[in-house]
Write a protein that holds these residues in place. Structure first.
Motif, short mmCIF file in Angstrom:
data_model
loop_
_atom_site.label_atom_id
_atom_site.label_comp_id
_atom_site.label_asym_id
_atom_site.label_seq_id
_atom_site.Cartn_x
_atom_site.Cartn_y
_atom_site.Cartn_z
N VAL A 1 -6.27 17.73 29.39
CA VAL A 1 -5.47 17.76 30.67
C VAL A 1 -3.81 18.41 30.96
O VAL A 1 -2.98 19.75 29.97
N SER B 1 3.19 5.08 26.96
CA SER B 1 3.12 6.20 28.19
C SER B 1 3.45 5.72 29.71
O SER B 1 3.57 6.44 30.69
N ARG C 1 -2.57 8.72 34.64
CA ARG C 1 -3.42 7.50 34.56
C ARG C 1 -2.64 7.01 33.29
O ARG C 1 -3.47 7.48 32.20
N PRO C 2 -1.62 6.52 32.42
CA PRO C 2 -1.63 6.26 31.77
C PRO C 2 -2.21 5.89 30.93
O PRO C 2 -3.19 4.95 30.59
N LYS C 3 -1.77 5.45 29.72
CA LYS C 3 -3.23 4.43 28.48
C LYS C 3 -2.59 3.72 28.48
O LYS C 3 -1.31 2.63 28.73
N HIS D 1 -2.25 12.84 24.86
CA HIS D 1 -2.02 13.04 26.22
C HIS D 1 -3.12 12.34 27.14
O HIS D 1 -3.21 13.37 27.83
N PRO D 2 -2.59 11.33 27.43
CA PRO D 2 -3.35 10.58 28.93
C PRO D 2 -3.19 11.92 30.60
O PRO D 2 -1.40 12.36 30.68
N PRO D 3 -4.07 11.75 31.21
CA PRO D 3 -3.87 12.56 32.71
C PRO D 3 -2.39 11.83 33.16
O PRO D 3 -1.94 10.34 33.15
N GLN E 1 5.67 8.09 32.81
CA GLN E 1 4.90 8.09 33.35
C GLN E 1 5.44 7.16 34.64
O GLN E 1 4.16 7.23 35.98
N GLN F 1 -8.24 20.44 34.61
CA GLN F 1 -8.63 20.21 33.40
C GLN F 1 -9.90 21.06 33.09
O GLN F 1 -9.92 21.87 32.29
N ASN G 1 -4.91 17.06 38.49
CA ASN G 1 -5.79 16.99 37.04
C ASN G 1 -7.10 17.61 36.83
O ASN G 1 -7.38 18.26 35.43
N ASP H 1 -0.09 1.04 26.04
CA ASP H 1 0.41 1.53 26.25
C ASP H 1 2.22 1.81 26.85
O ASP H 1 2.29 2.17 27.74
#
Length: 169
Positions: A118, A86, A78-80, A73-75, A90, A112, A108, A83
């Motif tokens: 994440v 994602s 900041r979607p992949k 999973h991306p933060p 988001q 972390q 974030n 993708d």
């Protein structure tokens, strides 16, 4: 009229070759153990049966398995790149102000730093402000409490992704 037959999208999933089914399951959740467990329980008669197995598999993830799942999973904010899932999940951050995006980046990073992974939330349908408020609230949690929340959020995400997987044509 109701039917007892398996819905077409679910039937397609049940009929996939094992390697193809494992690939789509791993896209839904990066935990190899979770994906293999769902693969082994095929065929599924209903989406509810698939979700029930997913819930049980998510509940049984070890700390290492959970970390593996979260690594996929991306933060938030900041979607992949490239993708669509994602980006769709988001969407609430897409129209956020630059100030909110900057604050989410800071939060974030702080999250972390504290927890070593994440910030995970089922972001579908949430605004950027609601996601920000959630990370602000959760950053004060003890690690055990946060791990339980993360597991619940992962389960929600998995359920949504599985529904999309078997409903897509």
């Amino acid at each position: 009229m109701t039917s007892t037959s398996t819905p077409p999208g679910l039937a397609r999933f049940n009929d996939l070759a094992d390697h193809a089914a494992l690939a789509v399951l791993t896209e839904a959740c990066a935990s190899a153990i979770w994906a293999k467990r769902l693969l082994a329980a095929r065929p599924y008669p209903t989406l509810d049966a698939l979700r029930t197995e997913s819930d049980a598999a998510t509940a049984d993830l070890t700390a290492d398995d959970l970390a593996e799942a979260m690594a996929g999973h991306p933060p938030i904010g900041r979607p992949k790149p490239g993708d669509p899932a994602s980006a769709r999940e988001q969407r609430g951050m897409a129209g956020a102000s630059e100030a909110l995006k900057a604050e989410m980046l800071e939060l974030n990073l702080a999250y972390q730093e504290k927890f070593g992974h994440v910030f995970l939330i089922c972001a579908t349908g949430l605004t950027g402000e609601r996601m920000r408020d959630a990370v602000r609230e959760r950053i004060g949690n003890e690690p055990e409490r946060e791990r339980a929340i993360v597991r619940t959020e992962l389960g929600k995400i998995n359920r949504i992704r599985l529904a999309r997987l078997v409903e897509e044509d």
